[in-house]
Each structure stands twice: as C-alpha cells, then as structure tokens.
Scaffold this active site. Structure first.
Site, PDB file in Angstrom:
ATOM      1  N   ALA A  68     -10.369  14.774 -16.764  1.00  0.00           N
ATOM      2  CA  ALA A  68     -10.716  16.166 -17.011  1.00  0.00           C
ATOM      3  C   ALA A  68      -9.691  17.091 -16.364  1.00  0.00           C
ATOM      4  O   ALA A  68      -9.003  16.704 -15.425  1.00  0.00           O
ATOM      5  CB  ALA A  68     -12.095  16.448 -16.426  1.00  0.00           C
ATOM      6  N   GLY A 125     -12.202  11.105 -17.685  1.00  0.00           N
ATOM      7  CA  GLY A 125     -12.366  11.521 -19.085  1.00  0.00           C
ATOM      8  C   GLY A 125     -11.389  10.805 -19.996  1.00  0.00           C
ATOM      9  O   GLY A 125     -11.665  10.603 -21.184  1.00  0.00           O
ATOM     10  N   GLU A 128     -13.036   7.737 -20.829  1.00  0.00           N
ATOM     11  CA  GLU A 128     -14.247   8.023 -21.620  1.00  0.00           C
ATOM     12  C   GLU A 128     -13.916   8.276 -23.095  1.00  0.00           C
ATOM     13  O   GLU A 128     -14.672   7.882 -23.974  1.00  0.00           O
ATOM     14  CB  GLU A 128     -14.988   9.218 -21.014  1.00  0.00           C
ATOM     15  N   GLU A 150     -14.294   9.451 -10.789  1.00  0.00           N
ATOM     16  CA  GLU A 150     -14.903  10.762 -10.497  1.00  0.00           C
ATOM     17  C   GLU A 150     -15.634  10.821  -9.166  1.00  0.00           C
ATOM     18  O   GLU A 150     -15.597  11.830  -8.467  1.00  0.00           O
ATOM     19  CB  GLU A 150     -15.888  11.152 -11.616  1.00  0.00           C
ATOM     20  N   VAL A 412       9.632   7.379  20.492  1.00  0.00           N
ATOM     21  CA  VAL A 412       9.753   6.658  21.766  1.00  0.00           C
ATOM     22  C   VAL A 412       8.544   7.014  22.625  1.00  0.00           C
ATOM     23  O   VAL A 412       7.629   7.706  22.174  1.00  0.00           O
ATOM     24  CB  VAL A 412      11.083   6.991  22.491  1.00  0.00           C
ATOM     25  N   GLU A 414       5.753   8.626  25.017  1.00  0.00           N
ATOM     26  CA  GLU A 414       5.302  10.018  25.098  1.00  0.00           C
ATOM     27  C   GLU A 414       5.682  10.584  26.464  1.00  0.00           C
ATOM     28  O   GLU A 414       4.832  10.777  27.350  1.00  0.00           O
ATOM     29  CB  GLU A 414       3.778  10.059  24.879  1.00  0.00           C
TER      30      GLU A 414
END
Ligand code: NAD
Length: 737
Positions: A68, A125, A128, A150, A412, A414
């Site tokens: 859709a 869709g 479908e 969906e 690397v 923190e």
C-alpha cells in the site's frame, strides 16, 4: 482507456499483459492512481469479448509491488483534507476498504483467467493483488520476497490477505506468516501453496501465456462449490486448537500491546466461518478499527515513514555533493571495532582495522569470519562472498596503512587520553578532506575534538552493540562539526544500510541518556520496596525488550555507581539523591555485586553461562519488600512510570536542543534502546496523550515519587498552547542546530 501506471498490451491470442511501472515512483505501490488504473483495466478485461485472459507483471527491475502507499494512508486516516468528525472518518475509511476489496473481488470473478507473473518482491498489498489472481507464477530468484508484513508497522492486511491466504494454505500456516509478517522466497512460497509455480525469470510470461491457453481456470478455489478450507474451519475439531494456541502465544509474545495482531487472529477466525464476501467485510471492519487507533498511526509514522525518510538521509545537508567512503580506517579492533569493520566490508568498503598488537587486530578480523560462517550455514552467504568480504579487511598495527582513508572511526577504550592519542596519530596519515568519527558512548564530542587539527571534520558516529544487528547509528555534532563531516557520516551510514539520527553534543547524547532513565526507574521502584519480579515483569509488559533490573545487570552496576558518583560531583547541591543511590551503593561498594560481569547483581548467574539466572535471594535482606502482589491499576501506574519517565527525558533532550526533529527522537528511541514500539516513540506518546494531560499526570507523579517527573518549560508551554511535537517542530530537512 488511459492508464497512468500500467502499460496495456494485447497480443494476437487475445492475451493482455498489464505491465505495472509507476513513472513517479522507483517502486510500484498500491496508490490511489494504481487502484484507479486497475479498476479500468479489469472493467475492460471483463467486458471485451476479444480478451481471452490477462497477465499482471511489473516493469520495475527491483520488484513487483511493495504494498500500500502508506504515505497516502497515514494522511487519510489522520483526517487529511477537509475536517471531518470521527464518525465521518470511520465511515469514509470503511467505505474505502469495501471499494478496495470489491476491486480485487471483481478481478477474481471477472470470468477471464488472470495470471500474476511475479518478477520481483510482492509484499503486503502487492502480494494481495496476486492472491486475487487465478494463477501465480514467480521468477526463480531466492532474493524475491513474498509476504504480508503489515503487522510489523501496526497494520493488518486489508486487501483480502487475511481471507485468501488461509483459504489457500490453512489457518495455522497463514496465521504464522501474517502475525509475524514473515516473507518467503519463491520456492518456499510454492511449497506452502502461496504460489503455483516457480520458473526461470525469462520464462515467466511464457508460462503465464501457456496456462491461459492450455489450462485456464477463471474461478478461485473458494468460489467453487464444495470448497473446504485446508485444515478445516475454526470450529472444526483440530482446527480450533490453532486459535486457542494462537491466542495464548499472541498474549505471551506481545503482552496484548499490539492490536493489529489481535485483530488478525479475529479476522481469520471469524472470516473462515463465513463465505469470502462476508469475510472480506469482517477484515475491512477490523482494518478500519485499527486505522482509527492512534497507536497504529504512530507506528506507521515512526516504523515506516520516518524510518524511510531518515534512511534516505532526510537530515543530510543538501549543499554538500554526494560522498563515498571507499577506504575506512577503524581504530580499535575490540567488540565495537570488529563489528564496524564487518558491516563496512559487507558494504564493499576497504577496511583497515588497527589495534595495538597484531594479535588483537587479527582477533577483530576473526569476528567477521565467525559471522560469515554463520551466514553460510544458514544459506545466506557463499564461500565466495566470505572470501570477498574478508579480503577487504586488513588487520594491522601500522598507522601508515591508514593513508588514503576517506573516513576513520575510532573505537578504542573509553578514555579521553587514549582517544586523543589515536586521533593525532591517525590525522598525521590522512588528507584534510578525510573525516574523523568517534564511537564514544559517553564523552562529549566537542571535548574529544580538541585533540584534532580539524575539528570541523570531527564527528560522533555512535553504533550500538551488536553492530551487525542494531539498525541505528547516532551521529553527534560537536560545536565545530561542519556540514561536510555530517554529510559524509550520513552517506556512510546509508551505505552500510543503517538508519542515522543526528543529535547535538550532550552527556550521554540522546539514546544513552533516555535509556538510563528506564533502568534508573526500575531501581527506584526496588528501593521503594516493590518486589523485583514485579518490576521486571511490568517492564516487559510495558513493551520494553527486557526488565530494567536485568538490563542494569547487563550494563554493569559498578558502572552505574561510578556514573552516579560522577553526576553527584558534577551537580553538587543540585543533585537530588533518591533511595536508589543507597541501594546501588550497598550492592556495589559493600557487597561487590557488579552485575552479570561477575555473575552477581540483582540476579545470580550460573558459572559458565549455562542454565537460568535467578533473582538474588539476598535482595530481601537489603530491601524490605512492601509490594509483593499487584492489582491491574497498580500495574498501570508502574507502566506509566516507565513510559512517562523516558518520555519526559526525551522532551528535555528536545528542550535542550540535543534532538531537534521528532522523527529522530521517536525512531532513535525504538531502534536504539527498544522503547515500546507500539507507542510510535516517546514523543508520539506525549502527542497522543496530549501535552496538557501529560503535564498534569507528570505533576501528579512528581508529587508522589519525586521531582524527576517534573515536566520542563517546553512541555508546560506546549500544554498551555495545546501543541504537539509533530505540529510545533514540523519535521523538515535541516541540519542539527
Ligand atoms: P573493547 O575494550 O572491546 O575494545 C577496545 C579496543 O581498542 C581493544 O581491542 C584495544 O586493544 C583497542 N585499543 C586500546 N587502545 C588502543 C590504541 N591506543 N590504539 C589502538 N587500539 C587501541 O571496547 P568496545 O566495547 O569495543 O568499545 C570501544 C568504544 O566504543 C568505546 O569508546 C565505547 O565507549 C564505545 N561503545 C561501546 C559500546 C558497547 O556496547 N560496548 C557501544 C557503543 C559505543
């Protein structure tokens, strides 16, 4: 007859080929124009005696039809156009669904044989339409996807999918596919009776014409006398268990948060008990109900439209020409660096993976070997592909290898000094045009950029763990970061097929900061004396992927303790101590319970990772459990605390200009820390509740539980003016301020 998105071609045998090729879209969708065209074509096919049959195929190389036109649907359901009352909108929505379904019904009862020649993906869709054709033939290409996804965006298939699919393959199989939104490749689809035949791509039309000429049958199985639903009708012995089990599974997996899935069960259950025309009306009613639910509209907006906009680079500065990262340098081959190297090489980039020792760099590359082997064992990759990807990754300790890199990403330790060191060494090798990105999770980008000679080319590129599975990348603008660096970061994230959000510099940026409030609220609840099992269960019932206490254990309690101590120091007298501070201090400083990492946290973990974790029985000795059972109202209050606490933090980030686009705040929340997807995101929550009601509720929560619930100036102003985030901050293409 004039068609805009279909091309009409009638051959000398009287077979019409309708080639779907929307000139205004890169992919065919069931737009209002496509529907109008299809209606006119069916009319002609049915009424023209010279037409013996028809074939519907696509002129697009990339697909048959993607479903859709959700952009049209969202606008219509929200009441686009002239203002209408709720009743008028419900009526208009229902009637439009009836007309839509009559069109497909007309297609399958037109008296002429119609074939869907599926040459590319057919989803929603798109599938479908093909289910309303009498014969479905698909090109033999394992990459083609066929399915009804969906429910993934909060919708149900409204073009007869919930009625035709179970009549083809039985309720059990169909429910599995529709409720989970799974797609099938052509061969599996044929084995499950979704399509009739798989043929080589160049034989599609040949086979379609052969069927029309040799064995045409213009009557659908469900329109034939004596039709029986495969596996039986809902009340038949055997078939009924599908629904009792289905219902139980739905509740277990979704905590009843997703109306679309519940309605899908109802559509199939109620629809299979009646003839197809009545079944289609049932589906249209449930679809209408869903479209009127703001939750569905929020989900469509965030999980589809916004995600698509951001994925296309909605926030990319338009003034910078397209950039391409051909060679990437990754500094640090640990958990994150190894993942970044893998996803980048997968996208065809040459990657230099640098660490302090060759052994560490090699280990980083070996991570890709493991992931590729897993892909091969699942049939999703080949040895060839593995060799190609691995050939692109060069593990090294030599900074000279970074020469020619377009982008560097450091991952690397923190640590400010370590990061400053690698920034300087890498910059000595790269050109002035190259961009330097940091994957830091907490250190402000502006501060880190002080180590750089070119802070305008320094930017935050924050991945989530595990990198190969997490879809979001948070791009952080330092004070001096320029448009070129932003454009390159977005182009790079697009190239590795992830979704970027752009945020401004702040401690914890956007995602870590908001996510932290969920975990913290769980600890506040525990400190108040709410039994831990209730806290984690309600967290999951709220739609969060995990409970806050188990998450706290995963992230590490000692880290949370350190962050609290640092925040206390930073804020001084302004710091509002809560009961959770004492709790965490006791857990970490007195009892040495650091979380999963030392197998001791709110939970006890089995040695060697085998077996189940258990809530730590000793908790009751440090917290007096006052709440050990709940009423539905109490659960609702806890849910609200979880959701509102995160939503308030998101609104503060907005107020402080950390996030500037509601789409990014919502999409970032869902993809980044798993914020309850059915809500559409934290700002969608506030917009749906209404700023005024939200502020009143927050004031009440603040009085009861603490100042952390107090709404900020922005929220109060919006409440006064009756504004929404999506109205006041209309999403548009813009650069972070
Ligand atoms: P890690 O410890 O697994 O890996 C760090 C790597 O960097 C190690 O291999 C180490 O040898 C290497 N290294 C250290 N100093 C170096 C230097 N001077 N030169 C080259 N290599 C060096 O850590 P990680 O979890 O991969 O995290 C890396 C960065 O990513 C940190 O800044 C962290 O905050 C950030 N981050 C981590 C996560 C996560 O979930 N782990 C998520 C997002 C961001």
């Amino acid at each position: 007859m004039e068609l805009k998105v279909f091309k009409w071609n009638q051959d000398s045998d009287g077979i019409v080929t309708l080639t779907w090729d929307d000139p205004d879209r890169t992919m065919n969708v069931l737009s209002s124009i496509a529907m109008r065209d299809l209606g006119a074509a069916i009319e002609k096919i049915a009424s023209d005696a010279s037409i013996k049959g028809a074939i519907i195929t696509s002129g697009k190389a990339n697909g048959f039809c993607a479903g859709a036109a959700l952009d049209e649907m969202e606008g219509a359901a929200a009441g686009g156009g002239a203002p209408k009352s709720h009743e008028e909108r419900v009526k208009a929505q229902y009637e439009s669904m009836v007309v839509f379904n009559q069109l497909f019904r007309k297609l399958e009862t037109c008296g002429k044989p119609v074939v869907a020649a599926i040459n590319g993906l057919a989803l929603g869709g798109g599938l479908e339409v093909t289910l309303a054709c009498h014969y479905r033939v698909v090109a033999d290409n394992p990459r083609i996807q066929l399915g009804l996804p969906e429910s993934k965006v909060g919708l149900l298939p409204g073009g007869g999918g919930t009625q035709r699919l179970p009549r083809l393959m039985g309720a059990q199989n169909a429910l599995g596919l529709i409720m989970q939104g799974t797609s099938l490749d052509p061969k599996t689809a044929a084995a499950q009776k979704v399509v009739h035949k798989v043929v080589p791509a160049d034989q599609l039309i040949v086979e379609a014409k052969r069927w029309i000429k040799e064995t045409p049958d213009p009557v659908q199985p469900w329109d034939k006398k004596g039709f029986e639903v495969p596996g039986g009708k809902p009340n038949d012995k055997g078939a009924s268990t599908v629904f009792t089990m289905g219902n139980a599974l739905y509740r277990k997996n979704s905590y009843n948060n997703y109306p679309a899935q519940r309605y899908i069960l109802s559509c199939v259950y109620e629809g299979l008990a009646v003839p197809i025309d009545a079944g289609l009306r049932i589906e249209s009613r449930y679809f209408t109900k869903l479209m009127m639910d703001p939750a569905s509209r929020n989900m469509i907006r965030s999980l589809f439209l916004s995600m698509q906009d951001l994925g296309k680079g909605a926030r990319r500065p338009a003034n910078v020409p397209a950039t391409q990262v051909k060679k990437l340098g990754v500094l640090g081959a640990g958990m994150m660096g190894a993942g970044i190297a893998y996803v980048s090489a997968q996208a065809g980039m040459e990657v230099v993976l640098l660490d302090t020792t060759q052994e560490a760099a090699d280990k980083g590359k070996a991570y890709s070997v493991g992931l590729l082997d897993k892909q091969i064992s699942k049939g999703r990759a080949t040895e060839d592909k593995k060799a190609k990807v691995l050939g692109l990754i060069k593990p090294t300790t030599n900074y000279d290898d970074l020469k020619g890199c377009d982008l560097i990403i450091e991952a690397v330790f923190e640590n400010r000094e370590v990061k400053a060191g690698v920034t300087k060494k890498a910059e000595a090798q790269i050109t002035d045009k190259a961009v330097f990105g940091s994957n830091t999770s907490t250190l402000p980008i502006t501060g880190l950029s002080e180590a750089s000679e070119r802070p305008e080319n320094f930017i935050g590129i924050h991945f989530f763990s595990p990198v190969d599975r997490m879809q979001l990348v948070e791009i952080i603008m330092g004070k001096k970061t320029g448009d070129y660096a932003l454009a390159m970061a977005i182009d790079y994230v697009k190239a590795i097929k992830k979704t970027p959000i752009v945020v401004n510099d702040s401690r914890g940026f956007y995602t870590s900061r908001c996510f932290g409030t969920y975990v913290a609220e769980g600890q506040e609840m525990l400190a108040e004396g709410i039994a831990p099992a209730i806290i984690d269960n309600v967290g999951r019932m709220t739609g969060m992927p995990r409970g806050p206490l188990e998450l706290a254990d995963d992230v590490a309690l000692d880290l949370a303790y350190k962050v609290r101590e640092q925040t206390k120091k930073d804020l001084g007298a302004k710091y509002e101590a809560g009961p959770a501070d004492t709790l965490i201090e006791t857990m970490v400083a007195k009892l040495g319970r650091y979380g999963r990492k030392n197998l001791k946290g709110f939970y006890d973990y089995p040695e060697g990772g085998k077996g189940k974790k258990r809530l730590w029985p000793g908790l009751k000795d440090i917290v007096k459990f006052k709440v050990t059972s709940t009423t539905p109202d109490y659960v609702e209050e806890l849910r609200k605390r979880f959701i509102y606490r995160q939503a308030i933090e998101a609104s503060r980030c907005f107020e402080e200009n950390v996030v500037t686009d509601p789409r990014e705040a919502d999409v970032g929340a869902i993809l980044g820390w798993g914020f309850a997807p059915y809500t559409g995101g934290p700002l969608s929550v506030i917009d749906t509740v209404g700023a005024k009601t939200f502020v009143e509720e927050c004031d009440r929560l603040a009085q009861k539980y603490g100042k952390r619930f107090l709404p900020g100036r922005l929220l109060r102003d919006m409440a006064e003016k009756g504004e929404t985030f999506y109205g006041r901050f209309k999403p548009e293409t813009k650069k972070a301020a």
